[in-house]
Design an enzyme around this catalytic site. Structure first.
Site, mmCIF file in Angstrom:
data_model
loop_
_atom_site.group_PDB
_atom_site.id
_atom_site.type_symbol
_atom_site.label_atom_id
_atom_site.label_comp_id
_atom_site.label_asym_id
_atom_site.label_seq_id
_atom_site.Cartn_x
_atom_site.Cartn_y
_atom_site.Cartn_z
ATOM 1 N N VAL A 50 0.854 -1.192 0.000
ATOM 2 C CA VAL A 50 0.000 0.000 0.000
ATOM 3 C C VAL A 50 0.882 1.231 0.000
ATOM 4 O O VAL A 50 1.809 1.335 0.807
ATOM 5 C CB VAL A 50 -0.923 0.021 1.240
ATOM 6 C CG1 VAL A 50 -1.729 1.301 1.279
ATOM 7 C CG2 VAL A 50 -1.835 -1.199 1.259
ATOM 8 N N CYS A 51 0.589 2.151 -0.911
ATOM 9 C CA CYS A 51 1.276 3.442 -0.893
ATOM 10 C C CYS A 51 0.250 4.522 -1.175
ATOM 11 O O CYS A 51 -0.942 4.245 -1.259
ATOM 12 C CB CYS A 51 2.442 3.484 -1.874
ATOM 13 S SG CYS A 51 1.984 3.499 -3.592
ATOM 14 N N SER A 52 0.693 5.743 -1.327
ATOM 15 C CA SER A 52 -0.261 6.841 -1.456
ATOM 16 C C SER A 52 -1.087 6.734 -2.732
ATOM 17 O O SER A 52 -2.287 6.956 -2.712
ATOM 18 C CB SER A 52 0.450 8.180 -1.368
ATOM 19 O OG SER A 52 1.444 8.274 -2.344
#
Length: 105
Positions: free
Chosen positions: A9-11
């Site tokens: 998960v990242c931005s």
């Protein structure tokens, strides 16, 4: 070893895509059967609802969300950690895969 599902998960889900490719390559080289994918933080909940995730790794840029994810994942028994900045910056798929596998054991 059964197939392991690793969710990053990242931005925006884009910066981790290259890391996913490197992790997949490392898994293939080790003969591991994996499903590794990346999503944006806003798409994490639908992905968790639709996939049987074994471990969730957060990009360093969303490390502030770790407590929030841990609270959400604890009842599901899914370990969560932040990807090491050095490994993320170097796109070291082998080290990130190793960290993910250690979290599952």
């Amino acid at each position: 070893m059964s197939k392991k599902t690793i969710m990053l998960v990242c931005s925006a889900g884009m910066s981790t895509s290259l890391l996913v490719t490197k992790m997949q390559k490392a898994a293939e080289e080790q003969g591991l059967e994996t499903d590794i994918f990346a999503v944006s933080a806003s798409d994490a909940d639908p992905s968790l609802a639709n996939k049987d995730v074994d471990v969730l790794l957060l990009g360093p840029q969303v490390r502030f969300m770790k407590a929030q994810f841990e609270k959400k994942l604890e009842p599901m028994g899914i370990p969560c950690a932040v990807i090491e900045m050095k490994d993320y910056g170097m796109m070291n798929g082998e080290n990130v895969l190793k960290a993910a596998l250690e979290l599952m054991n």
